[in-house]
Design an enzyme around this catalytic site. Structure first.
Site, short mmCIF file in Angstrom:
data_model
loop_
_atom_site.label_atom_id
_atom_site.label_comp_id
_atom_site.label_asym_id
_atom_site.label_seq_id
_atom_site.Cartn_x
_atom_site.Cartn_y
_atom_site.Cartn_z
N ARG A 88 0.87 -1.18 0.00
CA ARG A 88 0.00 0.00 0.00
C ARG A 88 0.91 1.23 0.00
O ARG A 88 2.07 1.15 0.42
CB ARG A 88 -0.87 0.03 1.25
CG ARG A 88 -1.83 -1.13 1.37
CD ARG A 88 -2.53 -1.10 2.74
NE ARG A 88 -3.49 -2.19 2.85
CZ ARG A 88 -3.23 -3.37 3.40
NH1 ARG A 88 -2.02 -3.62 3.88
NH2 ARG A 88 -4.16 -4.29 3.48
N LYS B 165 -1.39 -2.36 7.82
CA LYS B 165 -2.54 -1.89 8.58
C LYS B 165 -2.65 -2.65 9.89
O LYS B 165 -2.39 -3.85 9.95
CB LYS B 165 -3.82 -2.16 7.79
CG LYS B 165 -4.14 -1.16 6.72
CD LYS B 165 -5.43 -1.61 6.05
CE LYS B 165 -6.13 -0.50 5.33
NZ LYS B 165 -7.36 -0.98 4.71
N HIS C 150 -2.80 2.51 -5.65
CA HIS C 150 -3.50 1.25 -5.40
C HIS C 150 -3.62 0.38 -6.66
O HIS C 150 -3.76 -0.83 -6.56
CB HIS C 150 -4.88 1.51 -4.79
CG HIS C 150 -5.36 0.37 -3.95
ND1 HIS C 150 -4.84 0.11 -2.69
CD2 HIS C 150 -6.25 -0.61 -4.20
CE1 HIS C 150 -5.42 -0.97 -2.20
NE2 HIS C 150 -6.28 -1.43 -3.08
N ARG D 158 -0.99 -2.25 -6.55
CA ARG D 158 -1.33 -3.35 -5.64
C ARG D 158 -2.29 -4.31 -6.33
O ARG D 158 -2.14 -5.53 -6.26
CB ARG D 158 -1.95 -2.75 -4.37
CG ARG D 158 -2.29 -3.73 -3.30
CD ARG D 158 -2.66 -2.94 -2.04
NE ARG D 158 -3.34 -3.75 -1.05
CZ ARG D 158 -2.73 -4.57 -0.20
NH1 ARG D 158 -1.42 -4.70 -0.23
NH2 ARG D 158 -3.43 -5.24 0.69
N HIS E 272 -3.63 -9.39 3.59
CA HIS E 272 -5.04 -9.49 3.96
C HIS E 272 -5.21 -10.44 5.13
O HIS E 272 -4.50 -11.44 5.24
CB HIS E 272 -5.88 -9.98 2.77
CG HIS E 272 -6.19 -8.90 1.79
ND1 HIS E 272 -6.64 -9.17 0.52
CD2 HIS E 272 -6.11 -7.55 1.87
CE1 HIS E 272 -6.83 -8.04 -0.13
NE2 HIS E 272 -6.51 -7.04 0.67
N TYR F 124 -11.73 -8.69 -3.83
CA TYR F 124 -11.17 -7.54 -4.53
C TYR F 124 -10.32 -7.86 -5.75
O TYR F 124 -10.15 -7.01 -6.62
CB TYR F 124 -10.35 -6.68 -3.56
CG TYR F 124 -11.22 -5.96 -2.57
CD1 TYR F 124 -12.05 -4.92 -2.97
CD2 TYR F 124 -11.26 -6.36 -1.25
CE1 TYR F 124 -12.87 -4.27 -2.07
CE2 TYR F 124 -12.08 -5.72 -0.33
CZ TYR F 124 -12.89 -4.68 -0.75
OH TYR F 124 -13.70 -4.04 0.14
#
Length: 177
Positions: A34, A58, A126, A129, A152, A161
Site C-alpha cells: 500500500r 494496517k 492502489h 497493488r 489481507h 477484490y
C-alpha cells in the site's frame, strides 16, 4: 501487460525519472505494498542477504515479501548513487523527500499523476497493488499465498477484490461442461 511494459520503459529514461522514483514504481509493482506501507519502509526493513522486505501494514500487522533481484539491485543502486550523496543520508527511511523527510503519500500520488500524462493512462498507487495481485493470480499462484503477500487478514477479502472473471472466462468454463 502492455501498460506495465510502457511504464517500465518510461522509468528507464534517466532524464525524465530520478532513481528514487524508478524505485518507487518497482516497489509498488513488485511488492503489492500500500502507499502508506511504501513510504514507511525503513532501511532496516530490507534484508539483502535473504532478499526480503519486511512490510509494516494496517493494524500493526507485519509481513515479509521476497524481493526480485532487479528490485534489490535498484535499492542498492539508489542507496549508493542518490542517498549516499544526499544531505539526508542519515534518514532511517528508504525513500526521502528533497527536504530530507520520509516521502509523503501525496508526493508519490502527484508524481504518478504527472507520469500518467506522459504514458497516456491513469496511474495511482492502489492500481499497482491490484496489478501485483491480479498478475500473481493469473500466473497460477494460489489465493492463500497472494493473500499473505498483500497482507489481507483472510482470503475472502483477497478473492472479493482481486478475482475478476471475464466474460470470456465464464463462457469458456461453461463450454467445458
Amino acid at each position: 501487460e502492455k501498460e506495465i511494459e510502457t511504464l517500465l520503459y518510461y522509468v528507464q529514461d534517466q532524464e525524465k525519472v530520478i532513481q528514487r522514483n524508478k524505485l518507487i514504481v518497482y516497489l509498488l509493482l513488485y511488492t503489492g505494498s500500500r502507499i502508506s506501507e511504501l513510504v514507511n519502509i525503513k532501511l532496516g526493513d530490507i534484508d539483502q542477504l535473504t532478499s526480503t522486505l519486511t512490510i509494516r501494514g494496517k493494524g500493526g500487522k507485519v509481513r515479509e515479501v521476497s524481493l526480485r533481484q532487479d528490485v534489490l539491485q535498484l535499492i542498492k543502486q539508489y542507496q549508493k548513487e542518490e542517498r549516499a550523496i544526499s544531505k539526508f543520508q542519515e534518514s532511517e527511511y528508504l525513500l526521502v523527500s528533497q527536504r530530507g523527510n520520509k516521502m509523503h503519500r501525496d508526493a508519490v500520488r502527484d508524481w504518478l499523476k504527472n507520469v500518467s500524462n506522459d504514458v497516456g493512462f491513469h496511474l495511482h498507487p492502489h492500481l499497482f497493488r491490484h496489478t501485483f495481485s491480479t498478475r500473481l493470480l493469473r500466473l497460477g499462484v494460489d489465493l492463500t499465498t497472494v493473500s499473505k503477500l498483500i497482507g489481507h487478514a483472510n482470503i475472502n477479502m483477497t478473492a472479493k477484490y482481486y478475482i475478476q472473471t471475464s466474460k470470456e472466462e465464464k463462457q469458456s468454463a461453461v463450454e467445458k461442461l
